[in-house]
Scaffold this active site. Sequence first.
Site, mmCIF file in Angstrom:
data_model
loop_
_atom_site.group_PDB
_atom_site.id
_atom_site.type_symbol
_atom_site.label_atom_id
_atom_site.label_comp_id
_atom_site.label_asym_id
_atom_site.label_seq_id
_atom_site.Cartn_x
_atom_site.Cartn_y
_atom_site.Cartn_z
ATOM 1 N N ALA A 1 -3.749 -3.822 6.146
ATOM 2 C CA ALA A 1 -4.977 -4.478 5.697
ATOM 3 C C ALA A 1 -4.805 -5.088 4.308
ATOM 4 C CB ALA A 1 -6.139 -3.487 5.717
ATOM 5 N N TYR A 2 -4.142 -4.362 3.426
ATOM 6 C CA TYR A 2 -3.913 -4.877 2.078
ATOM 7 C C TYR A 2 -3.053 -6.136 2.127
ATOM 8 C CZ TYR A 2 -2.600 -5.048 -2.852
ATOM 9 O OH TYR A 2 -2.399 -5.462 -4.146
ATOM 10 N N ALA A 3 -1.958 -6.084 2.889
ATOM 11 C CA ALA A 3 -1.090 -7.257 2.995
ATOM 12 C C ALA A 3 -1.824 -8.438 3.609
ATOM 13 C CB ALA A 3 0.145 -6.913 3.827
#
Length: 261
Positions: A164-166
Amino acid sequence: MVKDRVLLVTASSGIGAATIKLALQQGAKVFYTARTEQSCRVFQEELNASGLEAAYLAGDLTDPDAAGKLVEGCLAKYGRIDGLFNVAGISGRRFGDGPAHECTDEGWTITLQTNVDTQFRMCREVLKVMLAQDPDEQGLRGCILNMASILGIDPEPKYFSTIAYAASKGAILSMTRTMAACYARQGIRVNAIAPGLAITKMSERAAQDAEIIEFMKQKQPLTGRIMEASEIAGPALFLLSGQSAVITGETLITAAGWDLV
């Protein structure tokens, strides 16, 4: 070339705080925010102790109304916005972010909402102001700098496998370039900065992990260590300054060689 420029910064810690300090030292006018009044006051006291002064308005940027209120506050104080530094964001690990097969719905949703939605709304409100204001001495109406990450460009699956962060940082890169193309003819620049691992509140876990500290000796070969937030502030301020007047739609990788090894 930031003297007398009005910068709006969505952070009071880490890279945002370091950039604010550098901007104030160079004569900029700064309006910033943090999630809580307490966080803003603590940073304000830190600035005052160094003989620096800025204005702020506390607010949770995940609230859809917060961006508009922040922009209104900056305009009420300074009458103009020359630059926006979109810094606010989170690691979603505590909500369940991780590899794709393990990432929870909550981890995905909260990370995207916090990292992408907040930047979009800040850009939208600031762009409305910039489109309406007079150009500066360089013929430009303003600039926006969005915080991305090296993980949106060059994945690292062993220690930083957070889908999700990427994805959120990849979305920011695409959003940045699309906006840059849309507003170049109106004299508005939009760029992104993609740091490697630097010491911030968000990176506390990694910065205290002996294996990651050792790994950074190879992964960030230019420094051979985790970077300081202040080492990202200079490049960030360059992109917010008149010295980068002909740069738009670009992502500046500030990762000490992460993507080269």
